[in-house]
Design a protein around this motif. Structure first.
Motif: not given
Length: 228
Positions: A43-72
């Motif tokens: 089971d996977v959730v694949i995404t592209s976050c855009g360039i830069g640390k702010v985009n990456a951090a935002s995307c990672t938090q959404v991924l964790i909060d909304r999709f119950g991710i166990d590893g990244i």
């Protein structure tokens, strides 16, 4: 790990993965598109976050909060900094940190970490995945990956980063993904294929090797799904 989140900065870094996913659905949240499905039975959730640390951090938090991710897993390309790292080589993160944030600030204020450790299970899976792959490269390296809000193509800046952090490579998202993963207690690893040497010739090299190196890293991730 029941569900793995896979993040690339640019579409080119995840297109190979998306070409192989058994897609169940797509969701768009906060501007990010998340592809939910299975990759080699995992089971996977694949995404592209855009360039830069702010985009990456935002995307990672959404991924964790909304999709119950166990590893990244963060996949993509980077500029080589270590003397033994060559173009098209693979770097697996032993740890990650920001090269544009003071060490004192990292240590003395939240989250009180100078760097963020990659997960041992994911690291070992990446190492095995490399050994079982046919990527266009000569070797892989386990070492520190650093990130900052700029494309490093200046020899003076490169030398400063090497002196301050002793990293294997530099990019613009991995440390933010590791940072957010750490504060959420989610295991992570960053995998990068080297497109350039982060020097005065970086832009030319990047343009030449961008597609090859993006696919190199994504190939390692696909092989990891067979192992985890």
């Amino acid at each position: 790990m029941q569900r793995i989140g896979i993040i690339g900065a640019m579409n080119i870094e995840v297109e190979l993965l998306l070409g192989n996913i058994e897609l169940q659905r797509k969701e768009k949240i906060a501007g990010f598109v998340f592809y939910v499905g299975k990759l080699y039975g995992k089971d996977v959730v694949i995404t592209s976050c855009g360039i830069g640390k702010v985009n990456a951090a935002s995307c990672t938090q959404v991924l964790i909060d909304r999709f119950g991710i166990d590893g990244i897993i963060n996949t993509g390309i980077a500029g080589g900094l270590h003397k033994d790292v060559e173009v098209c080589d693979i770097v697996i993160s032993s740890n990650v940190t920001h090269h544009d944030v003071r060490k004192k600030q990292m240590k003395n204020w939240f989250p009180h970490q100078e760097y963020f450790e990659g997960d041992r299970e994911l690291i070992e899976a990446a190492e095995k995945a490399f050994e079982n792959s046919d990527v266009i490269t000569s070797s892989y390296h386990l070492g520190r990956i650093v990130s900052g809000e700029c494309f490093v193509d200046d020899t003076k800046l490169k030398e400063q980063i090497i002196k301050g952090y002793s990293p294997h490579c530099v990019e613009m998202e991995g440390s933010a993904i590791g940072h957010v993963s750490h504060i959420n207690d989610v295991p992570f690893v960053v995998i990068r294929s080297i497109s350039d040497k982060a020097d005065g010739k970086a832009t030319i090299s990047y343009e030449k090797f961008e597609k090859i190196t993006a696919q190199n890293s994504a190939t390692i991730v696909m092989n990891m799904m067979k192992i985890l």
